[in-house]
Design a protein around this motif. Structure first.
Motif, PDB file in Angstrom:
ATOM      1  N   UNK A   1      64.792 124.380 -44.876  1.00  0.00           N
ATOM      2  CA  UNK A   1      64.741 124.772 -43.462  1.00  0.00           C
ATOM      3  C   UNK A   1      63.664 123.979 -42.737  1.00  0.00           C
ATOM      4  N   UNK A   2      62.515 123.842 -43.380  1.00  0.00           N
ATOM      5  CA  UNK A   2      61.419 123.080 -42.773  1.00  0.00           C
ATOM      6  C   UNK A   2      61.830 121.631 -42.545  1.00  0.00           C
ATOM      7  N   UNK A   3      62.506 121.047 -43.520  1.00  0.00           N
ATOM      8  CA  UNK A   3      62.914 119.646 -43.416  1.00  0.00           C
ATOM      9  C   UNK A   3      63.957 119.456 -42.324  1.00  0.00           C
ATOM     10  N   UNK A   4      64.970 120.330 -42.287  1.00  0.00           N
ATOM     11  CA  UNK A   4      66.022 120.201 -41.268  1.00  0.00           C
ATOM     12  C   UNK A   4      65.456 120.461 -39.871  1.00  0.00           C
ATOM     13  N   UNK A   5      64.516 121.415 -39.765  1.00  0.00           N
ATOM     14  CA  UNK A   5      63.871 121.681 -38.480  1.00  0.00           C
ATOM     15  C   UNK A   5      63.076 120.464 -38.016  1.00  0.00           C
ATOM     16  N   UNK A   6      62.413 119.812 -38.968  1.00  0.00           N
ATOM     17  CA  UNK A   6      61.690 118.579 -38.638  1.00  0.00           C
ATOM     18  C   UNK A   6      62.674 117.514 -38.140  1.00  0.00           C
ATOM     19  N   UNK A   7      63.823 117.391 -38.831  1.00  0.00           N
ATOM     20  CA  UNK A   7      64.819 116.413 -38.421  1.00  0.00           C
ATOM     21  C   UNK A   7      65.361 116.719 -37.021  1.00  0.00           C
ATOM     22  N   UNK A   8      65.484 118.005 -36.705  1.00  0.00           N
ATOM     23  CA  UNK A   8      65.917 118.399 -35.358  1.00  0.00           C
ATOM     24  C   UNK A   8      64.981 117.807 -34.314  1.00  0.00           C
ATOM     25  N   UNK A   9      63.672 117.902 -34.569  1.00  0.00           N
ATOM     26  CA  UNK A   9      62.700 117.344 -33.638  1.00  0.00           C
ATOM     27  C   UNK A   9      62.772 115.829 -33.543  1.00  0.00           C
ATOM     28  N   UNK A  10      62.999 115.165 -34.671  1.00  0.00           N
ATOM     29  CA  UNK A  10      63.101 113.701 -34.672  1.00  0.00           C
ATOM     30  C   UNK A  10      64.344 113.255 -33.901  1.00  0.00           C
ATOM     31  N   UNK A  11      65.481 113.935 -34.142  1.00  0.00           N
ATOM     32  CA  UNK A  11      66.696 113.630 -33.382  1.00  0.00           C
ATOM     33  C   UNK A  11      66.448 113.791 -31.888  1.00  0.00           C
ATOM     34  N   UNK A  12      65.822 114.896 -31.524  1.00  0.00           N
ATOM     35  CA  UNK A  12      65.583 115.184 -30.114  1.00  0.00           C
ATOM     36  C   UNK A  12      64.729 114.103 -29.460  1.00  0.00           C
ATOM     37  N   UNK A  13      63.678 113.687 -30.160  1.00  0.00           N
ATOM     38  CA  UNK A  13      62.810 112.633 -29.635  1.00  0.00           C
ATOM     39  C   UNK A  13      63.562 111.312 -29.517  1.00  0.00           C
TER      40      UNK A  13
END
Length: 290
Positions: A126-138
Motif C-alpha cells: 500500500x505504501x509503495x502504490x501510494x508513493x507511485x500515485x504521487x509520482x504519477x500525479x507529479x
C-alpha cells in the motif's frame, strides 16, 4: 472526501492515451471506458475499506486495500468511488512496442485464469502504490519530451509489481508450469480477438498448434471452464453488453456476433442466459437490476 481529479497525457504521434482518475464522481455511470475513443485498460487502487463493485451487471466485493485490473470495454460501478484511484491506458500508449507478454496488454493480469482478479496489498505494498500515485500525479503535471516515456516506465513498474503479487496469491501459478498457464492465457486472448466470427474450438486449437483434446485436458487440469464454454461465455457477455448498453436490435446483434440468422442467435441466448432476449431487456430496464 477526495477532491475530484482527472489528469491526462495524450501522444499525438501514436494516439496513445494515459489517464489518472480520482474523486467520487468518476466511477459512476457505465464505467470509465465508455467515453474513451479507443479500447482502454484500467487499474483501480482501492485505498479504503472493502466495497461493492458491479462489473458487467454482476456484483462483487472488492477487498480493502487492493488492486483490480479491468480489461477494455468492461462496464463497472463502484460503491465508494471517493476511496479509489484509477490509471487507464490504451494499447497505443503502452503496447505499441510489443512489451513482453507478461507485463503487457495481453499479460497475466488481463488474460489470466481468474477474472475479476482482486489483488490484495499488505502495508508495504500500500505504501509503495501510494508513493507511485504521487509520482504519477507529479509527472502528469510536467510537459517535456520525456513525459511519455517516464509515464510508460512508471506504468510498467506498477504492472510488474501487480503481476508478482497476483501470481503469489494465485494457487494455480504455484502448482502448474508456466507453459500450461500460458496456454490458458493465449487461448483467452485468441477468443477475445476472434469470438465475433469464430465459434468453434477447432479454430483456436489450430491457431495454438494444439489438438482440441489437449486443450480440454489442460483446462480440466486447471479446473477451468471447458474451451467451448469460454467461447460461449464471451459471446453471451458481448450480447448482454449490446442489449444493455446500446440500442442495437437483436437482428443487428446477431450479425455483429457472427450468427447466420437472428433465430439462431435467439436460441443461443435463451439456452445460455436462461431467459429470452425480451425478458432480459425487460429485467435490465427495472431499477432492481441497476
Amino acid at each position: 472526501m477526495n477532491q475530484k481529479m482527472v489528469r491526462q497525457y495524450l501522444e499525438e504521434t501514436t494516439n496513445g492515451c494515459f489517464v489518472m482518475h480520482s474523486g467520487n464522481s468518476l466511477f459512476s455511470g457505465q464505467g470509465l471506458s465508455n467515453p474513451a475513443p479507443h479500447p482502454i485498460n484500467t487499474f483501480v487502487f482501492n485505498k479504503g475499506a472493502e466495497q461493492s463493485v458491479v462489473i458487467d451487471e454482476i456484483p462483487y466485493t472488492m477487498p480493502a486495500q487492493s488492486i483490480l485490473p479491468l480489461v477494455s470495454n468492461q462496464h463497472f460501478v463502484f460503491e465508494h468511488p471517493e476511496a479509489l484511484v484509477a490509471w487507464q491506458f490504451n494499447r497505443e500508449f503502452y503496447c505499441i512496442v510489443n512489451h513482453d507478454a507478461e507485463v503487457g496488454c495481453v499479460g497475466f493480469l488481463f488474460y489470466g485464469i481468474h477474472h475479476p482478479m482482486f489483488i490484495r496489498l499488505d502495508a508495504a505494498d500500500v505504501s509503495d502504490i501510494t508513493y507511485m500515485e504521487g509520482v504519477f500525479s507529479t509527472e502528469l503535471m510536467l510537459r517535456d519530451n520525456f513525459q511519455g516515456e517516464m509515464l510508460r516506465t512508471l506504468l510498467k513498474r506498477v504492472i510488474i509489481k501487480a503481476t508478482r503479487m497476483a501470481k503469489q496469491q494465485c494457487e494455480s501459478y504455484r502448482l502448474f508450469p508456466d507453459e500450461k498457464m500460458d496456454l490458458i492465457r493465449n487461448y483467452a486472448l485468441l477468443v477475445e480477438m476472434h469470438f465475433r466470427r469464430e465459434h468453434e474450438v477447432s479454430f483456436y486449437a489450430d491457431a495454438l498448434n494444439k489438438a482440441p483434446k489437449t486443450l480440454s485436458n489442460v483446462f480440466a487440469l486447471l479446473k477451468q471452464p471447458t474451451p467451448s464454454t469460454v467461447i460461449r461465455n464471451r459471446i453471451l457477455l458481448e450480447a448482454k453488453r449490446y442489449l444493455h448498453y446500446t440500442d442495437k436490435s437483436a437482428k443487428e446483434i446477431a450479425y455483429e456476433l457472427g450468427f447466420e440468422n437472428p433465430a439462431h442467435f435467439s436460441r443461443f441466448f435463451k439456452a445460455n442466459a436462461g431467459k429470452n432476449i425480451s425478458e432480459f431487456i425487460k429485467k435490465s430496464c427495472t431499477p432492481a437490476s441497476l
